[in-house]
Design a protein around this motif. Structure first.
Motif, PDB file in Angstrom:
ATOM      1  N   THR A 145       0.822  -1.221   0.000  1.00 42.51           N
ATOM      2  CA  THR A 145       0.000   0.000   0.000  1.00 42.51           C
ATOM      3  C   THR A 145       0.851   1.265   0.000  1.00 42.51           C
ATOM      4  O   THR A 145       0.358   2.334  -0.354  1.00 42.51           O
ATOM      5  CB  THR A 145      -0.911   0.065   1.246  1.00 42.51           C
ATOM      6  N   GLY A 146       2.100   1.157   0.455  1.00 38.02           N
ATOM      7  CA  GLY A 146       2.931   2.353   0.568  1.00 38.02           C
ATOM      8  C   GLY A 146       2.434   3.322   1.629  1.00 38.02           C
ATOM      9  O   GLY A 146       2.792   4.497   1.624  1.00 38.02           O
ATOM     10  N   PHE A 147       1.606   2.833   2.542  1.00 37.78           N
ATOM     11  CA  PHE A 147       1.057   3.706   3.584  1.00 37.78           C
ATOM     12  C   PHE A 147       1.751   3.390   4.901  1.00 37.78           C
ATOM     13  O   PHE A 147       1.932   2.216   5.246  1.00 37.78           O
ATOM     14  CB  PHE A 147      -0.456   3.480   3.709  1.00 37.78           C
ATOM     15  N   ASP A 148       2.143   4.414   5.615  1.00 42.31           N
ATOM     16  CA  ASP A 148       2.873   4.235   6.868  1.00 42.31           C
ATOM     17  C   ASP A 148       1.923   3.715   7.943  1.00 42.31           C
ATOM     18  O   ASP A 148       1.154   4.473   8.537  1.00 42.31           O
ATOM     19  CB  ASP A 148       3.488   5.568   7.293  1.00 42.31           C
ATOM     20  N   LEU A 149       1.990   2.403   8.207  1.00 46.36           N
ATOM     21  CA  LEU A 149       1.035   1.796   9.136  1.00 46.36           C
ATOM     22  C   LEU A 149       1.323   2.176  10.578  1.00 46.36           C
ATOM     23  O   LEU A 149       0.465   2.011  11.450  1.00 46.36           O
ATOM     24  CB  LEU A 149       1.015   0.273   8.950  1.00 46.36           C
ATOM     25  N   GLU A 150       2.527   2.682  10.836  1.00 44.52           N
ATOM     26  CA  GLU A 150       2.829   3.178  12.185  1.00 44.52           C
ATOM     27  C   GLU A 150       1.895   4.315  12.574  1.00 44.52           C
ATOM     28  O   GLU A 150       1.547   4.478  13.740  1.00 44.52           O
ATOM     29  CB  GLU A 150       4.285   3.677  12.247  1.00 44.52           C
ATOM     30  N   ARG A 151       1.522   5.127  11.578  1.00 44.71           N
ATOM     31  CA  ARG A 151       0.672   6.279  11.904  1.00 44.71           C
ATOM     32  C   ARG A 151      -0.800   6.029  11.529  1.00 44.71           C
ATOM     33  O   ARG A 151      -1.634   6.931  11.627  1.00 44.71           O
ATOM     34  CB  ARG A 151       1.196   7.543  11.221  1.00 44.71           C
ATOM     35  N   ALA A 152      -1.108   4.813  11.127  1.00 42.26           N
ATOM     36  CA  ALA A 152      -2.488   4.514  10.730  1.00 42.26           C
ATOM     37  C   ALA A 152      -3.353   4.258  11.961  1.00 42.26           C
ATOM     38  O   ALA A 152      -2.904   3.630  12.914  1.00 42.26           O
ATOM     39  CB  ALA A 152      -2.511   3.284   9.826  1.00 42.26           C
ATOM     40  N   PRO A 153      -4.613   4.713  11.922  1.00 39.43           N
ATOM     41  CA  PRO A 153      -5.542   4.290  12.976  1.00 39.43           C
ATOM     42  C   PRO A 153      -5.625   2.765  12.988  1.00 39.43           C
ATOM     43  O   PRO A 153      -5.572   2.128  11.944  1.00 39.43           O
ATOM     44  CB  PRO A 153      -6.877   4.895  12.528  1.00 39.43           C
ATOM     45  N   ARG A 154      -5.740   2.210  14.167  1.00 39.94           N
ATOM     46  CA  ARG A 154      -5.627   0.771  14.327  1.00 39.94           C
ATOM     47  C   ARG A 154      -6.859   0.214  15.031  1.00 39.94           C
ATOM     48  O   ARG A 154      -7.453   0.883  15.870  1.00 39.94           O
ATOM     49  CB  ARG A 154      -4.387   0.491  15.175  1.00 39.94           C
ATOM     50  N   GLY A 155      -7.230  -0.988  14.704  1.00 39.25           N
ATOM     51  CA  GLY A 155      -8.328  -1.666  15.389  1.00 39.25           C
ATOM     52  C   GLY A 155      -8.051  -3.157  15.407  1.00 39.25           C
ATOM     53  O   GLY A 155      -7.010  -3.616  14.926  1.00 39.25           O
ATOM     54  N   THR A 156      -8.993  -3.905  15.971  1.00 39.56           N
ATOM     55  CA  THR A 156      -8.892  -5.360  15.970  1.00 39.56           C
ATOM     56  C   THR A 156      -9.957  -5.905  15.040  1.00 39.56           C
ATOM     57  O   THR A 156     -11.116  -5.498  15.101  1.00 39.56           O
ATOM     58  CB  THR A 156      -9.101  -5.917  17.391  1.00 39.56           C
ATOM     59  N   ASP A 157      -9.559  -6.817  14.175  1.00 39.52           N
ATOM     60  CA  ASP A 157     -10.491  -7.343  13.185  1.00 39.52           C
ATOM     61  C   ASP A 157     -11.391  -8.415  13.811  1.00 39.52           C
ATOM     62  O   ASP A 157     -11.138  -8.874  14.924  1.00 39.52           O
ATOM     63  CB  ASP A 157      -9.709  -7.906  11.990  1.00 39.52           C
ATOM     64  N   GLY A 158     -12.412  -8.808  13.061  1.00 37.17           N
ATOM     65  CA  GLY A 158     -13.333  -9.824  13.546  1.00 37.17           C
ATOM     66  C   GLY A 158     -12.640 -11.123  13.917  1.00 37.17           C
ATOM     67  O   GLY A 158     -13.072 -11.839  14.822  1.00 37.17           O
ATOM     68  N   CYS A 159     -11.530 -11.417  13.243  1.00 34.75           N
ATOM     69  CA  CYS A 159     -10.808 -12.672  13.488  1.00 34.75           C
ATOM     70  C   CYS A 159      -9.609 -12.456  14.404  1.00 34.75           C
ATOM     71  O   CYS A 159      -8.729 -13.306  14.493  1.00 34.75           O
ATOM     72  CB  CYS A 159     -10.367 -13.288  12.170  1.00 34.75           C
ATOM     73  N   SER A 160      -9.566 -11.286  15.063  1.00 31.84           N
ATOM     74  CA  SER A 160      -8.612 -10.978  16.141  1.00 31.84           C
ATOM     75  C   SER A 160      -7.258 -10.429  15.687  1.00 31.84           C
ATOM     76  O   SER A 160      -6.457 -10.031  16.533  1.00 31.84           O
ATOM     77  CB  SER A 160      -8.378 -12.179  17.067  1.00 31.84           C
ATOM     78  N   ILE A 161      -6.956 -10.391  14.393  1.00 32.14           N
ATOM     79  CA  ILE A 161      -5.677  -9.796  13.968  1.00 32.14           C
ATOM     80  C   ILE A 161      -5.807  -8.275  13.934  1.00 32.14           C
ATOM     81  O   ILE A 161      -6.909  -7.734  13.912  1.00 32.14           O
ATOM     82  CB  ILE A 161      -5.224 -10.330  12.591  1.00 32.14           C
ATOM     83  N   PRO A 162      -4.674  -7.561  13.951  1.00 30.28           N
ATOM     84  CA  PRO A 162      -4.756  -6.100  13.848  1.00 30.28           C
ATOM     85  C   PRO A 162      -5.290  -5.694  12.475  1.00 30.28           C
ATOM     86  O   PRO A 162      -5.020  -6.364  11.478  1.00 30.28           O
ATOM     87  CB  PRO A 162      -3.298  -5.644  13.987  1.00 30.28           C
ATOM     88  N   THR A 163      -6.030  -4.604  12.437  1.00 33.76           N
ATOM     89  CA  THR A 163      -6.454  -4.016  11.166  1.00 33.76           C
ATOM     90  C   THR A 163      -6.086  -2.540  11.184  1.00 33.76           C
ATOM     91  O   THR A 163      -6.180  -1.892  12.227  1.00 33.76           O
ATOM     92  CB  THR A 163      -7.959  -4.241  10.895  1.00 33.76           C
ATOM     93  N   PHE A 164      -5.615  -2.036  10.064  1.00 29.94           N
ATOM     94  CA  PHE A 164      -5.113  -0.671   9.959  1.00 29.94           C
ATOM     95  C   PHE A 164      -5.989   0.110   8.997  1.00 29.94           C
ATOM     96  O   PHE A 164      -6.356  -0.402   7.938  1.00 29.94           O
ATOM     97  CB  PHE A 164      -3.676  -0.679   9.425  1.00 29.94           C
ATOM     98  N   ALA A 165      -6.308   1.347   9.351  1.00 24.47           N
ATOM     99  CA  ALA A 165      -7.105   2.183   8.441  1.00 24.47           C
ATOM    100  C   ALA A 165      -6.172   2.820   7.414  1.00 24.47           C
ATOM    101  O   ALA A 165      -5.147   3.416   7.772  1.00 24.47           O
ATOM    102  CB  ALA A 165      -7.866   3.237   9.229  1.00 24.47           C
ATOM    103  N   ILE A 166      -6.532   2.664   6.160  1.00 20.21           N
ATOM    104  CA  ILE A 166      -5.683   3.027   5.021  1.00 20.21           C
ATOM    105  C   ILE A 166      -6.556   3.751   3.994  1.00 20.21           C
ATOM    106  O   ILE A 166      -7.676   3.299   3.726  1.00 20.21           O
ATOM    107  CB  ILE A 166      -5.084   1.739   4.391  1.00 20.21           C
ATOM    108  N   PRO A 167      -6.086   4.828   3.406  1.00 18.44           N
ATOM    109  CA  PRO A 167      -6.909   5.528   2.403  1.00 18.44           C
ATOM    110  C   PRO A 167      -7.194   4.659   1.171  1.00 18.44           C
ATOM    111  O   PRO A 167      -6.345   3.854   0.749  1.00 18.44           O
ATOM    112  CB  PRO A 167      -6.042   6.729   2.010  1.00 18.44           C
ATOM    113  N   LEU A 168      -8.364   4.884   0.582  1.00 16.92           N
ATOM    114  CA  LEU A 168      -8.726   4.145  -0.630  1.00 16.92           C
ATOM    115  C   LEU A 168      -7.674   4.326  -1.728  1.00 16.92           C
ATOM    116  O   LEU A 168      -7.401   3.397  -2.498  1.00 16.92           O
ATOM    117  CB  LEU A 168     -10.091   4.613  -1.157  1.00 16.92           C
TER     118      LEU A 168
END
Lengths: 345, 345
Positions: free
Chosen positions: A179-202
């Protein structure tokens, strides 16, 4: 304010409407089409499973374990939990020496109601193999098998869903590279299956899928992995979703010309390798089943050169006649004129 | 552009959002609160079943057939198709001398997945009794029994879902009387259960529910019918929806202080008799299960005087913590600050 992408009509009246945004990019990162806000970070959820599966091939795990097309395809899947799916996931796990108990995705009844009823009629209850993410998680365990070579796998793999585990670090690194998106600064959540999920622009998600479809802009190992996964899914599209599901029937119809994957909360991503494009869609209200699918169908119609039969097939998914329980026509689901106008080429 | 009423949070980030409009009126037609566009006609769908059931009492059919609270409540229901529901509908039909074959609502598997699985596990398939509208349709057949007295009921009732049938004319007249909206000029569609549905502004729908809750502005027969139906539902709230359903648990908790009814495509109406108010909500994107319910819960919190226990109960429905398949907290569904601010009194 994002525009209306999909309308639900009752008679001649618009009953409900779905707003959202669509990004279409090429592998150089040029914006080919943009509808709505494509810069706001959104959680891509399961739409990026193919990116999360890149380490499965890139690490050498797939080769070492001799994974076949079905197994690679189901590592990219949100599947129906049909017998064909659970069989393949169980087979993958056996190749690692592990079993269903190693899966950390949790258990749910299959989303598709008819599959639930079949399970219930057989007097059985679901286990973690039926979780729509079980193939992805089996893929993670295959990566663990490779990264933890020589260690006690059951111990090593424990907690693989955690962000600090070597498996999840490899998955996150692949997501960032694509994605080329800096995931360190991405909003973060937990996915339905428990892994981390990162908010990334379309915009970044569409760019990643253009890269996945072309290999351009990816390190050679990731480019090779993307190609291998796309080929596997094109050969085994049933594995990626299942009976009656959009992803499965579209890839059955269009083969390698479209790689598409739905995600929870109204997300849909696709690679269109022939045209070198990537697509990312988010429906603001989170509706998958009708809104994201209709928007993706209209996007494919616009962005892929289709013969008459394929065009008719896709139009049946972007302009859907609705019937009630008595079979009477009551309305339609359809891509908005605004969406079609914005994607016209 | 309607404002955001409900937010779906993942971690600390807003993942999805539902826009919509809310009207709160008193029985004189004064607007007590308005959020968004309350003048655009919307299809109220099943939210107005209590209005469609007014002729059942007003015509004398309920009295003639000796309908009890369960039967009157299920005439206002979108039920789960649980055994308790199908038993009551079958009983109503027996009182008319008809059976399941007279129902013109069509057949569908019960919406609630666990009920589907119970049916499948028992090796049975659904029939028209399981249709969520079967109680309303049984009520229509009771009206037919009254209006067609002396005629061959099976012949007379045939086609009762059609707009020109005496039963449907009585139903439409009641809807018009309660809402005060000229249905001749309303956009028209066909509902899921095949009866006509008319698009009506939220302002008129909220006014109708204020009238239903107070009797004010209704002809004496309709006022009496509204009171009888509200009492029946308050005594038998399970009939109106079923296990785990919002309408059922809210009315179990709050009794006659709230009469609320969900409709398809994100519609929710309520009468709040203590305060003499009516409420009508439409979620733009048509989401019921999370958006319309959360918005209605927050509206009830604001508009009804609740003790601490009731307030806590309702807050649990307007600010819902979400967990994933492993029981890990992943987010929340909640009424927006904008909604709460607009309804503050």
């Amino acid at each position: 304010m994002n525009p209306v992408l999909v309308e639900a009509m009752r008679g001649n009246t618009r009953e409900s409407a779905h707003r959202g945004a669509i990004a279409v990019l090429d592998a150089d990162g040029s914006i080919v089409a943009a509808i709505g806000d494509i810069e706001r970070p959104i959680f891509p959820r399961s739409a990026v499973k193919v990116l999360q599966a890149l380490p499965l091939v890139d690490s050498g795990a797939a080769e070492q374990l001799g994974l076949d097309d079905e197994e690679l395809a189901i590592a990219c899947a949100s599947h129906n939990g049909e017998p064909a799916h659970t069989t393949v996931v169980a087979r993958m796990l056996r190749k690692t020496g592990l079993d269903v108990n190693a899966l950390e995705c949790g258990t749910h009844w299959p989303y598709r109601e008819s599959v639930q009823r079949e399970l219930a009629a057989a007097g059985t209850a679901p286990n973690a193999l039926h979780n729509n993410c079980s193939g992805k998680h089996a893929g993670f365990l295959c990566v663990a098998c490779r990264l933890g070579a020589g260690l006690d796998l059951r111990q090593y793999a424990k907690g693989y869903v955690g962000p600090a585990h070597p498996v999840m670090r490899a998955v996150t690194a692949a997501l960032q590279a694509a994605t080329g998106f800096d995931l360190e600064r991405a909003p973060r959540g937990t996915d339905g299956c428990s892994i981390p999920t990162f908010a990334i622009p379309l915009r970044h998600l569409a760019h990643a899928f253009a890269r996945v479809g072309t290999g351009t802009g990816l390190a050679p190992g990731l480019a090779r992995a993307a190609k291998r996964l796309r080929e596997a899914v094109a050969r085994q599209p049933f594995m990626v979703a299942g009976s009656g599901r959009f992803d499965t029937i579209v890839m059955q119809a269009l083969g390698e010309r479209v790689f598409c994957k739905v995600g929870a909360e109204g997300v849909f991503c696709a690679a269109l390798p022939e045209r070198g494009l990537g697509v990312a869609i988010k429906i603001d209200d989170g509706n998958n089943a009708r809104a994201a699918e209709v928007a993706m169908a209209a996007t494919i119609e616009s962005c892929v050169d289709l013969d008459d039969a394929a065009a008719r097939f896709m139009r049946g998914l972007s302009d859907v006649t609705l019937h009630n329980w008595n079979g009477i026509e009551v309305g339609a689901l359809r891509a908005s004129d605004g969406l079609r106008d914005a994607l016209r080429r």
